[in-house]
Enzyme design. Sequence first.
Site: not given
Length: 746
Positions: A317, A321, A413, A543
């Site tokens: 994650e 990002d 999501d 994300s």
Amino acid sequence: MFSRIQKLKSGVESCNKALLPMALALALSPMNGHAATAWGTTGTHAALLKAQSTSAATASYVINAHGRPKVQAQVSPLASTQVLHVAVSLNLRNVAQLQAFNKSVNTRGSANYHQFLTPDQFKAAYAPTDAQVQSVVTHMQQSGFTNITVSPNNTLVFADGNAATVGTAFNATMKSYTENGKLRFGNDSDAMVPQALSGIVGSVTGLQNVSVKHPLSHIGAQLSSVAGTGTQSGTQSGPTTVLHPPTQFPLIYDAGTTPTAYNTTVGIITWGDLTQTLADLNTMTTVNGMNPVNVKVVPVTLAGAKDFSDDPGGDGEWNLDSQTITGTSGGVKQLVFYTAANGLPGSGDAELTNAGIAAAYNKAVTDNIAKVINVSLGEGEISANQSGDQAVDDKIFAQAVAQGQTFSVSSGDQGVYTESGGEFETNAGVVLPAPFSISTYVASEPATSPNVIAVGGTEVTTNGTAWAGEVTWNDGIADAGDGNNRIWATGGGPSAFEAAPAWQATALGATKRQVPDIAFDASSVTGAVIYIGGQRYGVGGTSLASPIFVGTFARAQTYANNSIGFPASYMYRDFPNNPAVLHDVTSGNNGVYYSGTTYGYNAAAGWDYTTGFGSLDISAFNLLAYTWGDGTPPSGVAPPPVVTALTNNVAVTTQGTPGVAQQFTFVVLAPGTSLTFRTSGGTGDITLFEKLNSAASASSYDHVSAHPGTNTESITIRAPAAGTYYLTITGGNAVFSGVSVLGSVQ
């Protein structure tokens, strides 16, 4: 006379301040004997609810969330040795005035227009007073909590305790159970405070880890180590669905000559150790010929929670990002990671809760150095509301708006099923409804906050690196990698609790906050190629969509000299009248089809519950967003790209990095027989664009040469007219260098 009155008034105020702790102490003195205490409510309700049972010994529990899912394991009292790191959220003062200020600070013509507050100014006008904070601290101390600290803005009191101190301080009992080898704990009664504090304390977070915010990414399979864009379907000559290195998103969404975000600081909310994330970010920039990123890691402790061990599940994650923001922005001034402390199961230390995440949000706000902050996290809104976490988040984000900061949040999501994690059952390969009503929809928090930009997901198709179309992201129901089948689709829909902000009420006629606001690519088929542990993976999810917006908005902030505030009101005012800024997504759905019925929301022309207004054309958005700033010229703007004039039959050598175009001109004085442009030699892979009398780009050209995997490109124009021919060379996903460029006219 006036001075005597002032002295008398001052004396009364001093006396009142001195008496407050004394009165509070008297109110709290019988705490060891609960019977004498009058309790007041907070916004934190029970995380675990006792189901009907014949006896206490056989009592069963359900989770206080949509559908009331049953706890399958044995529930017992939480061990007294289990450390709990809690955060007590205090109510803001002058809330109506703050709401009015946040509206006026973004309203041109208002006396407050763009008069953003500093953290000290916000604290003086709207935060709890020192006396109010001290009253809460005193209560925590008397209840047995330790490691008590107060946030710089007086809004959060952090402390360490256990089940006994929670019972004393909040009149709540704590329960626990084991699920998949992990300790789960939660309060099975509402958190309360003595009446003397009921107007001061808003909620208590950190009392449960049953419902906690989680990353909103969909990590696919590891890709080949061969440089390129991963897997692809379709044909080279038409629109394709293909994974993209983050450096291609500026090309896909038409950044053109928009400056990079070199003068804007961006924040990311994370947790745990970031060593691998920083190493992978360096790999990504090195491979793509970008400058190293100026990074800063800010550890955010929560009372005694100071463990920052690595969370391998979070690395993907944070990598998504940081690499996406860097690639889309073209580079930022600084990338600040606000990383919450991890807890270690089985060590006597609680796992990460929403208290730690709120502390990270709050640190980004009290630091006030990041102009845009990415949050790729979420949970079902019902759970967040019942725990009081939604109210905690709203206060923090409201301060950000007052200070001119923008939080960008992934919309979720699991389509319209965020509360259940989007999990579905299967039977002999046939998808069955999950054990809840599939006609009941729940949005994701904190995307539902009126003080954030909620970013939904699309699936983008491309023609080379040019945008070719988008639909609502919905990959359908697939194995989540943990033995469960899960829907992977963009979140969206109305909030069940948040009132519509003025800008949505006016533009949409809404009564409740509606999400998302905009959308970008999120499909695992067309998503990003991300380095994780030194290897390349295809990654999707909202994300991905939120960091694309963050990189896009950071570019706009740099161009506007970082003078744009929270942009939501401008978006809803200006987007309907500026269609060139948007890619309106009109097809797709974020639910499921079952037994003849389509569930979820459908895309439509204009704003909708799946993709909001749609995705942005970066160049057009940048020009519009500039008008939302203070109108001053950009400070220290990088010079425009150097345009090299080619001379007939004289070759020049060039080099470049992904996302940065090299531009040339060639003047034809009179009509000729033929005009040819050729490139050859060097390393890397390039694409050649040509246009007569105006700059060529991936979205605007007369001719293109795009042979994959080579620098040998050529364009021949028969019977060229007189004029100036513009030639633009762009790289693929790697550096190109030593490329010879030649123009020849006959």
